[in-house]
Motif scaffolding. Sequence first.
Motif, PDB file in Angstrom:
ATOM      1  N   GLU A 308       0.839  -1.200   0.000  1.00  0.00           N
ATOM      2  CA  GLU A 308       0.000   0.000   0.000  1.00  0.00           C
ATOM      3  C   GLU A 308       0.872   1.248   0.000  1.00  0.00           C
ATOM      4  OE1 GLU A 308      -3.998   1.428   2.293  1.00  0.00           O
ATOM      5  OE2 GLU A 308      -2.284   0.951   3.575  1.00  0.00           O
ATOM      6  N   VAL A 309       0.530   2.202  -0.869  1.00  0.00           N
ATOM      7  CA  VAL A 309       1.260   3.464  -0.946  1.00  0.00           C
ATOM      8  C   VAL A 309       0.402   4.571  -0.354  1.00  0.00           C
ATOM      9  CG1 VAL A 309       2.166   5.232  -2.505  1.00  0.00           C
ATOM     10  CG2 VAL A 309       2.700   2.842  -2.900  1.00  0.00           C
ATOM     11  N   ILE A 310       1.010   5.394   0.504  1.00  0.00           N
ATOM     12  CA  ILE A 310       0.316   6.497   1.158  1.00  0.00           C
ATOM     13  C   ILE A 310       0.948   7.802   0.708  1.00  0.00           C
ATOM     14  CG2 ILE A 310      -0.334   7.527   3.364  1.00  0.00           C
ATOM     15  CD1 ILE A 310       0.115   4.705   4.592  1.00  0.00           C
ATOM     16  N   ASP A 311       0.114   8.730   0.241  1.00  0.00           N
ATOM     17  CA  ASP A 311       0.562  10.073  -0.112  1.00  0.00           C
ATOM     18  C   ASP A 311       0.374  10.947   1.130  1.00  0.00           C
ATOM     19  OD1 ASP A 311       0.895  12.691  -0.991  1.00  0.00           O
ATOM     20  OD2 ASP A 311      -0.067  12.340  -2.915  1.00  0.00           O
ATOM     21  N   ASN A 312       1.478  11.336   1.786  1.00  0.00           N
ATOM     22  CA  ASN A 312       1.373  12.092   3.020  1.00  0.00           C
ATOM     23  C   ASN A 312       0.894  13.518   2.821  1.00  0.00           C
ATOM     24  OD1 ASN A 312       2.306  10.099   4.959  1.00  0.00           O
ATOM     25  ND2 ASN A 312       4.315  10.296   3.994  1.00  0.00           N
ATOM     26  N   ARG A 313       0.891  13.992   1.591  1.00  0.00           N
ATOM     27  CA  ARG A 313       0.417  15.344   1.324  1.00  0.00           C
ATOM     28  C   ARG A 313      -1.099  15.376   1.190  1.00  0.00           C
ATOM     29  NH1 ARG A 313       3.400  18.255  -3.466  1.00  0.00           N
ATOM     30  NH2 ARG A 313       5.107  17.856  -1.989  1.00  0.00           N
ATOM     31  N   THR A 314      -1.665  14.380   0.527  1.00  0.00           N
ATOM     32  CA  THR A 314      -3.113  14.360   0.298  1.00  0.00           C
ATOM     33  C   THR A 314      -3.844  13.348   1.184  1.00  0.00           C
ATOM     34  OG1 THR A 314      -2.979  12.665  -1.445  1.00  0.00           O
ATOM     35  CG2 THR A 314      -2.689  14.977  -2.109  1.00  0.00           C
ATOM     36  N   GLY A 315      -3.109  12.398   1.762  1.00  0.00           N
ATOM     37  CA  GLY A 315      -3.739  11.355   2.553  1.00  0.00           C
ATOM     38  C   GLY A 315      -4.259  10.191   1.738  1.00  0.00           C
ATOM     39  N   ALA A 316      -4.080  10.234   0.411  1.00  0.00           N
ATOM     40  CA  ALA A 316      -4.592   9.160  -0.447  1.00  0.00           C
ATOM     41  C   ALA A 316      -3.829   7.864  -0.190  1.00  0.00           C
ATOM     42  CB  ALA A 316      -4.462   9.560  -1.916  1.00  0.00           C
ATOM     43  N   ARG A 317      -4.561   6.762  -0.204  1.00  0.00           N
ATOM     44  CA  ARG A 317      -3.970   5.431  -0.027  1.00  0.00           C
ATOM     45  C   ARG A 317      -4.312   4.584  -1.246  1.00  0.00           C
ATOM     46  NH1 ARG A 317      -2.827   3.687   5.483  1.00  0.00           N
ATOM     47  NH2 ARG A 317      -2.887   5.505   6.864  1.00  0.00           N
ATOM     48  N   THR A 318      -3.287   3.943  -1.804  1.00  0.00           N
ATOM     49  CA  THR A 318      -3.479   3.162  -3.022  1.00  0.00           C
ATOM     50  C   THR A 318      -2.889   1.773  -2.835  1.00  0.00           C
ATOM     51  OG1 THR A 318      -3.287   5.177  -4.353  1.00  0.00           O
ATOM     52  CG2 THR A 318      -3.096   3.067  -5.502  1.00  0.00           C
ATOM     53  N   ARG A 319      -3.697   0.762  -3.122  1.00  0.00           N
ATOM     54  CA  ARG A 319      -3.225  -0.616  -3.058  1.00  0.00           C
ATOM     55  C   ARG A 319      -2.572  -0.967  -4.382  1.00  0.00           C
ATOM     56  NH1 ARG A 319      -2.859  -3.716   1.631  1.00  0.00           N
ATOM     57  NH2 ARG A 319      -2.819  -5.902   1.077  1.00  0.00           N
ATOM     58  N   LEU A 320      -1.351  -1.482  -4.331  1.00  0.00           N
ATOM     59  CA  LEU A 320      -0.623  -1.823  -5.544  1.00  0.00           C
ATOM     60  C   LEU A 320      -0.853  -3.302  -5.868  1.00  0.00           C
ATOM     61  CD1 LEU A 320       2.763  -0.004  -4.882  1.00  0.00           C
ATOM     62  CD2 LEU A 320       0.721   0.863  -6.036  1.00  0.00           C
ATOM     63  N   PRO A 321      -1.423  -3.600  -7.016  1.00  0.00           N
ATOM     64  CA  PRO A 321      -1.764  -4.994  -7.336  1.00  0.00           C
ATOM     65  C   PRO A 321      -0.525  -5.842  -7.605  1.00  0.00           C
ATOM     66  CG  PRO A 321      -2.176  -3.576  -9.234  1.00  0.00           C
ATOM     67  CD  PRO A 321      -1.822  -2.671  -8.091  1.00  0.00           C
ATOM     68  N   GLY A 322      -0.445  -6.993  -6.959  1.00  0.00           N
ATOM     69  CA  GLY A 322       0.603  -7.961  -7.250  1.00  0.00           C
ATOM     70  C   GLY A 322       1.999  -7.561  -6.855  1.00  0.00           C
ATOM     71  N   VAL A 323       2.158  -6.559  -5.996  1.00  0.00           N
ATOM     72  CA  VAL A 323       3.495  -6.060  -5.643  1.00  0.00           C
ATOM     73  C   VAL A 323       4.038  -6.806  -4.427  1.00  0.00           C
ATOM     74  CG1 VAL A 323       4.708  -4.076  -4.653  1.00  0.00           C
ATOM     75  CG2 VAL A 323       3.269  -3.788  -6.661  1.00  0.00           C
ATOM     76  N   GLY A 324       5.294  -7.237  -4.527  1.00  0.00           N
ATOM     77  CA  GLY A 324       5.964  -7.867  -3.406  1.00  0.00           C
ATOM     78  C   GLY A 324       6.990  -6.973  -2.757  1.00  0.00           C
ATOM     79  N   ARG A 325       7.566  -6.051  -3.558  1.00  0.00           N
ATOM     80  CA  ARG A 325       8.641  -5.188  -3.038  1.00  0.00           C
ATOM     81  C   ARG A 325       8.643  -3.866  -3.781  1.00  0.00           C
ATOM     82  NH1 ARG A 325      14.959  -6.374  -4.368  1.00  0.00           N
ATOM     83  NH2 ARG A 325      15.911  -4.632  -3.243  1.00  0.00           N
ATOM     84  N   VAL A 326       8.617  -2.767  -3.064  1.00  0.00           N
ATOM     85  CA  VAL A 326       8.692  -1.430  -3.655  1.00  0.00           C
ATOM     86  C   VAL A 326      10.149  -1.006  -3.697  1.00  0.00           C
ATOM     87  CG1 VAL A 326       8.098   1.003  -3.345  1.00  0.00           C
ATOM     88  CG2 VAL A 326       6.373  -0.768  -2.944  1.00  0.00           C
ATOM     89  N   LEU A 327      10.591  -0.504  -4.863  1.00  0.00           N
ATOM     90  CA  LEU A 327      11.986  -0.079  -5.038  1.00  0.00           C
ATOM     91  C   LEU A 327      12.166   1.423  -4.900  1.00  0.00           C
ATOM     92  CD1 LEU A 327      12.959  -2.337  -8.088  1.00  0.00           C
ATOM     93  CD2 LEU A 327      13.320  -2.789  -5.651  1.00  0.00           C
ATOM     94  N   GLY A 328      11.175   2.207  -5.314  1.00  0.00           N
ATOM     95  CA  GLY A 328      11.319   3.652  -5.237  1.00  0.00           C
ATOM     96  C   GLY A 328      10.105   4.383  -5.778  1.00  0.00           C
ATOM     97  N   PHE A 329      10.090   5.708  -5.548  1.00  0.00           N
ATOM     98  CA  PHE A 329       8.985   6.577  -5.952  1.00  0.00           C
ATOM     99  C   PHE A 329       9.533   7.687  -6.835  1.00  0.00           C
ATOM    100  CE2 PHE A 329       8.253   4.873  -1.749  1.00  0.00           C
ATOM    101  CZ  PHE A 329       6.976   4.327  -1.826  1.00  0.00           C
ATOM    102  N   GLY A 330       8.940   7.835  -8.005  1.00  0.00           N
ATOM    103  CA  GLY A 330       9.368   8.878  -8.927  1.00  0.00           C
ATOM    104  C   GLY A 330       8.231   9.819  -9.251  1.00  0.00           C
ATOM    105  N   PRO A 331       8.473  10.810 -10.091  1.00  0.00           N
ATOM    106  CA  PRO A 331       7.416  11.774 -10.454  1.00  0.00           C
ATOM    107  C   PRO A 331       6.276  11.122 -11.223  1.00  0.00           C
ATOM    108  CG  PRO A 331       9.379  12.077 -11.806  1.00  0.00           C
ATOM    109  CD  PRO A 331       9.759  11.128 -10.725  1.00  0.00           C
TER     110      PRO A 331
END
Length: 466
Positions: A308-331
């Motif tokens: 799950e990814v959380i945007d701390n600026r907006t509070g939005a929460r997004t479930r990432l389908p089929g993800v086992g490991r997050v490597l990084g966040f880009g624009p």
Amino acid sequence: MFLAPYFVLIGWLLGVMTGEIAFGRPRGPIRRAPGIRLVAPQLTATWLICAAFSCGVAFSTVERSLSAETTVGRRLGAAAALAVVAGVQFMVSGLHRRALLPGPADLVGGELATRSHAARWLLGVGASVALWTSVIALPIEQFNDIGVPALVGLPILALALASNAWRAGASGKRTTWLWVTAGVALAGVGLAMGRSAWQETPDAAAPEILAGPFQYALMDPGSGTWTLRREGQQQEVGQASTRLSGEPFVLSGDGLHLVYVDDATRRLVQQDLSGSGARHDLTGPLTGRPLPEVVLSQDGRYVSVGPEVIDNRTGARTRLPGVGRVLGFGPDGVMATTGHRAPAGSPDTELLTIGYDGTVRTRAPFDPTLEVIASPDARALVVLTEEEVLTMDPRTAEIRGHAKLSVPEQAGTPKALAWARDGRLLIKIDADAEKEFQLVDPGTGEASPVRDLPANLDGAVFGRIQ
């Protein structure tokens, strides 16, 4: 204040209950109430006051725990108070409702006297234990607000009434509805006073944290406490839990944001290190294993908790389908893999790029054994081998460039740790202590040892490297 007599009364109550359960007289089947009164009305009223008030206070703590941070001890106090009230009421009701066996008048009278004795002490001691147990569920500084005289006077009154012999007799006209109404009203008073106590007690503030950016964090094995460090300064993060191996503790790449498990609430929290010290919860209480893997973006805006990814600026929460490991966040989104870091011979894994709305944009085959780290802008992946440093396109997994890794002789693949402000990558190699930390230029592979880091940084979490 009540500690010594409290434990004595708990032992007394358990003794009465145990005796009634294990050494009771022969009993007939449970039928309609025989219409007897085993205790004085004054004792019944005192029990009702203590029991109903205790339930109200306990429910105020339960209500609080659903919306705000509450310590485990206070939650256990609330549960124990409710259990005491339910247990005593159940046993006393059984004594009243159990049919009397036919027999001589003296034997029946003896049975009634024995039941009266048990019921009186169950109510007298139970009233004291229930009341004092419920107070454990409230902030200790609010004792005076709910009335110390009541906490002392009511138990003394209940025990005094219980010690007076009572001749069991007919109960007379039933007034159950009056008792129920009074109990509900008293429970409401306890609930209101419990709420007031919680409102008057501000949430515990986190210890003041020095303004960042911090270079790294290290757990002291002696004290078991995480410490933030930078340029000769350090600050303990005493509220960060270390009770389980592998609990998340993450410092953002800019050294200004921190994520950890709060030891009191077991919630995953994010704390701002830029000066305000603001904290906010990312999850509810973490009660099970395995613990989630946590990744922070370079600037601390995005944080992933498992898939799950959380945007701390907006509070939005997004479930990432089929993800086992997050490597990084880009624009443009998130770089992730379908599997976790794995040894050779593991099942096939895919490299994904995913929009912040959860839409999978690209897929490419990926080797899960690679030592890989996202670039600071998350537009590329940097891969380390024993001999080379490679740059990979996250959309296609194609190698864009490679350079020979110029580091002292070492065994095994270096470990990628963090990015320095000048764009070099901090790595750790298997070498002498003064050479184990190196800064590498991903474009040329040239490396130089880091001079301002102390030795013995095993397990350190890195933030902003100077």
